[in-house]
Write an enzyme that holds these catalytic residues in place. Structure first.
Site, PDB file in Angstrom:
ATOM      1  N   GLU A 172       0.860  -1.180   0.000  1.00  0.00           N
ATOM      2  CA  GLU A 172       0.000   0.000   0.000  1.00  0.00           C
ATOM      3  C   GLU A 172       0.895   1.228   0.000  1.00  0.00           C
ATOM      4  O   GLU A 172       1.954   1.244   0.646  1.00  0.00           O
ATOM      5  CB  GLU A 172      -0.913   0.014   1.236  1.00  0.00           C
ATOM      6  CG  GLU A 172      -1.690   1.325   1.352  1.00  0.00           C
ATOM      7  CD  GLU A 172      -2.957   1.222   2.196  1.00  0.00           C
ATOM      8  OE1 GLU A 172      -3.069   0.287   2.994  1.00  0.00           O
ATOM      9  OE2 GLU A 172      -3.837   2.085   2.025  1.00  0.00           O
ATOM     10  N   CYS A 189      -7.039   0.933   2.674  1.00  0.00           N
ATOM     11  CA  CYS A 189      -7.893   2.134   2.658  1.00  0.00           C
ATOM     12  C   CYS A 189      -7.664   2.999   1.425  1.00  0.00           C
ATOM     13  O   CYS A 189      -8.563   3.733   1.002  1.00  0.00           O
ATOM     14  CB  CYS A 189      -7.626   2.977   3.899  1.00  0.00           C
ATOM     15  SG  CYS A 189      -8.197   2.174   5.390  1.00  0.00           S
ATOM     16  N   ASN A 205     -12.471  -3.197   0.338  1.00  0.00           N
ATOM     17  CA  ASN A 205     -11.439  -3.387   1.367  1.00  0.00           C
ATOM     18  C   ASN A 205     -12.109  -3.626   2.711  1.00  0.00           C
ATOM     19  O   ASN A 205     -12.742  -4.649   2.894  1.00  0.00           O
ATOM     20  CB  ASN A 205     -10.499  -2.174   1.389  1.00  0.00           C
ATOM     21  CG  ASN A 205      -9.448  -2.283   2.475  1.00  0.00           C
ATOM     22  OD1 ASN A 205      -8.847  -3.340   2.638  1.00  0.00           O
ATOM     23  ND2 ASN A 205      -9.218  -1.231   3.233  1.00  0.00           N
ATOM     24  N   GLU A 206     -12.009  -2.696   3.628  1.00  0.00           N
ATOM     25  CA  GLU A 206     -12.634  -2.903   4.946  1.00  0.00           C
ATOM     26  C   GLU A 206     -14.037  -2.321   4.906  1.00  0.00           C
ATOM     27  O   GLU A 206     -14.271  -1.215   5.386  1.00  0.00           O
ATOM     28  CB  GLU A 206     -11.788  -2.246   6.022  1.00  0.00           C
ATOM     29  CG  GLU A 206     -10.494  -2.985   6.253  1.00  0.00           C
ATOM     30  CD  GLU A 206      -9.644  -2.379   7.354  1.00  0.00           C
ATOM     31  OE1 GLU A 206      -9.898  -1.227   7.754  1.00  0.00           O
ATOM     32  OE2 GLU A 206      -8.714  -3.066   7.806  1.00  0.00           O
TER      33      GLU A 206
HETATM   34  O1  AHR Z   1      -2.441  -1.275   6.581  1.00  0.00           O
HETATM   35  C1  AHR Z   1      -2.909  -0.013   6.915  1.00  0.00           C
HETATM   36  C2  AHR Z   1      -4.414   0.072   6.850  1.00  0.00           C
HETATM   37  O2  AHR Z   1      -5.008  -0.748   7.784  1.00  0.00           O
HETATM   38  C3  AHR Z   1      -5.041  -0.361   5.569  1.00  0.00           C
HETATM   39  O3  AHR Z   1      -5.026   0.630   4.626  1.00  0.00           O
HETATM   40  C4  AHR Z   1      -6.451  -0.666   5.964  1.00  0.00           C
HETATM   41  O4  AHR Z   1      -7.044  -1.612   5.131  1.00  0.00           O
HETATM   42  C5  AHR Z   1      -6.327  -1.091   7.394  1.00  0.00           C
HETATM   43  O5  AHR Z   1      -7.213  -0.432   8.196  1.00  0.00           O
END
Ligand code: AHR
Length: 653
Positions: free
Chosen positions: A46, A238, A371-372
């Site tokens: 990321e 994120c 994602n989340e």
């Molecule tokens: O790894 C950091 C963040 O943690 C990621 O972007 C997210 O998916 C999680 O909350």
């Protein structure tokens, strides 16, 4: 952190006297169970902590196209410099016009500070390039020491003549005679007549990963390669969602000519006000083409995660979300991505890929969607994606999410929903403390074997009061991973997160790999991941400890274990993690083999006497795995595992 020496001595003496009973580990060596997926241990990338711009993407100039909202962020200008906005790249239209400074003793030019400075190495070459137009113009390009007390600030300089009325890219190589971690790039206009236009001012090391022109930082990719990862998840977590609709990750903006990839805000520049980086943007120089290429280079299956038509749910009310009627473009993006990765060169997106230099397909097999995410809105949005992908590309395996938590209401709601929708894998995230990692020794033992498989897509042990990388946290990760390995029939992928962090620019820690402008540091957690990956074997093998299945929470007497068979190397590999504070005696018997079928092998141990220590720029090798030979008699190993140690025993059959 240092441990007070008398206390350490006391701890060790207590340990020795507390030496415990013998633990009998029995490996059912004649029972080779189901396969371990090649994707089992992988990487999560990321663009957080300056992982891409300022990190793995080797561009050394910040704000190279003057597109940051403050157009001169990262630059100092002097003399007569004007910002223009009708440049040759329509999605990055700004450029600068240099003119006469008004006096023959004055100069017009710009200076760039790079990302926490510009790291240059002695005897290395750096490629300066710029799009320019102007008649009979000359510039001087310099790499200078910032804040130097020395006679001259200049480390290296070159002159470049520009004589085209149309925009053209110019290049010059700077050979650095010195190492300088925090240089600046300075450009002077030497000519004084008329004006000179400059756009996309860029500086890269010539020596990049695979020597690709203006490619990736070699040392950072090498560390990824050395892990032999099975899967590469990108572009992150994120960041896929974005803080708002406009800042979501749109893969189509990240491909094609780099000069024309539109800049995006990086959501991590303001996410944590106590770690605020207002100059953190995404140039997308590292875009989806480069991610696919990277996955191929390091032998990992590519795993892109796409936006499901939801912006970050932490940061937005449900009323701000796109409605179900607005998500068709998102679905089309997913279909087009599959075509971009795998399509024939006579398809629109397959041709695009070929024109970027990769005629062969990238062999995409997995696609994460969302994602989340949480709540009813997520399965509602996911459903039409699954239907559309299944219809056109039934071979693609789809990964859904179980939300941000490792358990709880959202998790309990989403798993059945993923089952109902027929997701192939479910992404679980757990950034949890020591206690959690110790209590999850049997997490996957009772998972449904018929439903979706598990992708442990983001995890790391975040020590209570110790949210930094340290040996003890990595040891607990190793202990927890025995559980992944023993359940490799249901756990098909696991990726520690986040991957990279610049020592001066991090927003989140712990992280797997740290770096500054010149050096890389592998954390203890990196070594744990690497040890698992390099010793993942091909098949699960059952084992018991003291006649009980190795499955209990908190291990047995603080011991965790797993065993695999490697059919390529003909090795049995047993991993044992001693999380207790005492050395423990082990007998490891390989049952079901003919007499003395195992030859002497080796043990790899990973240990530190200091639980709070980690590798650092100053001491990058403070904790590293150590390998030594070990002998076995009649397929039985008698040994002692030190307190707080991860050990891997390998024997050839
Ligand atoms: O790894 C950091 C963040 O943690 C990621 O972007 C997210 O998916 C999680 O909350």
């Amino acid at each position: 952190m240092k441990i007070f020496q008398p206390f350490l001595t006391l701890m060790l003496s207590v340990d020795l006297t507390a030496q415990s009973q013998n633990h009998n580990l029995v490996v059912q060596a004649n029972k080779i169970n189901g396969p371990i997926q090649s994707t089992m241990y992988g990487l999560f990338f990321e663009d957080i902590n300056y992982a891409a711009d300022g990190g793995m993407y080797a561009e050394l100039v910040k704000n190279r196209s003057f597109e940051f909202p403050q157009n001169f962020m990262g630059w100092v200008t002097y003399g007569n410099v004007k910002l223009m906005d009708d440049g040759p790249f329509e999605r990055n239209p700004h450029y600068i016009r240099l003119g006469n400074p008004g006096h023959r003793e004055k100069w017009t030019g710009v200076e760039n500070e790079g990302f926490f400075g510009i790291g240059i190495k002695k005897d290395n070459d750096y490629r300066f390039s710029v799009w320019a137009r102007g008649e009979n113009q000359k510039i001087r390009v310099e790499l200078i020491k910032n804040n130097s007390m020395e006679e001259s600030q200049v480390v290296v300089q070159q002159e470049l003549e520009i004589n085209t009325t149309e925009w053209k890219q110019y290049e010059v190589i700077l050979h650095s005679p010195a190492t300088e971690p925090k240089a600046h790039l300075r450009i002077f206009m030497l000519s004084r007549e008329s004006t000179l236009d400059l756009e996309h001012i860029s500086l890269f090391p010539v020596d990049t990963w695979k020597n690709r022109k203006n490619g990736l930082r070699k040392d950072l990719v090498q560390v990824l390669y050395d892990m032999h990862p099975g899967v590469l998840r990108f572009p992150g977590g994120c960041i896929v969602e974005g803080t708002d609709f406009n800042t979501r990750y749109q893969w189509k903006n990240t491909i094609g000519q780099v000069e024309n990839r539109p800049l995006n805000e990086n959501r991590w520049h303001y996410t944590f006000p106590h770690r605020f980086f207002p100059d953190y943007f995404q140039s997308y120089g590292l875009g989806f083409f480069e991610f696919f290429q990277l996955a191929e280079d390091i032998g990992a299956a590519p795993l892109p995660i796409l936006n499901v038509g939801l912006i970050c749910q932490y940061q937005n009310e449900e009323s701000a979300q796109p409605t179900i009627n607005q998500i068709q473009p998102f679905i089309q993006d997913a279909l087009d991505l599959i075509e971009f990765a795998n399509g024939d060169t006579n398809t629109k997106w397959g041709r695009f890929r070929a024109e970027m230099g990769h005629e062969a397909p990238f062999n995409l097999k997995y696609l994460g969607i969302g994602n989340e995410q949480w709540g009813k809105i997520y399965p509602e949005h996911l459903k039409p994606f699954i239907e559309a992908v299944r219809k056109s590309y039934p071979e693609i395996k789809i990964i859904g999410s179980s939300g941000p938590g490792s358990e709880g209401e959202d998790f309990e709601y989403l798993w059945p929903q993923m089952r109902k929708l027929g997701a192939d894998l479910v992404d679980e995230h757990f950034y949890r403390p020591e206690k959690w990692f110790l209590s999850q020794g049997n997490r996957y033992d009772n998972y449904d074997r018929k439903g979706p498989k598990v992708f442990a897509g983001e995890y790391a042990c975040h020590g209570t009061g110790k949210k930094f990388n340290h040996f003890h946290a990595s040891l607990l990760e190793a202990a927890f991973m025995t559980n992944l390995e023993r359940n490799a029939d249901v756990v098909h992928m696991a990726t520690y997160a986040p991957l990279f962090a610049h020592v001066e620019g991090w927003q989140w820690r712990p992280d797997l790999i740290w770096f500054d402008n010149l050096n890389t540091v592998k954390s203890c957690s990196y070594y744990v991941q690497q040890l698992y990956s390099l010793n993942k074997g091909t098949n699960m093998v059952p084992l018991t400890m003291n006649k009980k299945p190795v499955s209990g929470q908190e291990g047995q007497d603080g011991l965790f274990a797993s065993a695999v068979w490697d059919s390529n190397e003909h090795h049995y590999i047993v991993k044992v993690v001693n999380t207790s504070n005492k050395p423990q005696q082990l007998t490891i018997s390989f049952n079901g083999l003919k007499k003395a079928q195992l030859s002497n092998g080796k043990v790899i141990t990973f240990h530190s006497d200091n639980p709070d220590i980690d590798n650092s720029l100053e001491t990058p090798d403070a904790v590293t795995p150590k390998e030594s030979p070990i002998s076995i008699e009649n397929n039985i190993l008698n040994t002692t595992i030190k307190a707080q140690t991860f050990a891997i025993y390998k024997f050839k059959k």
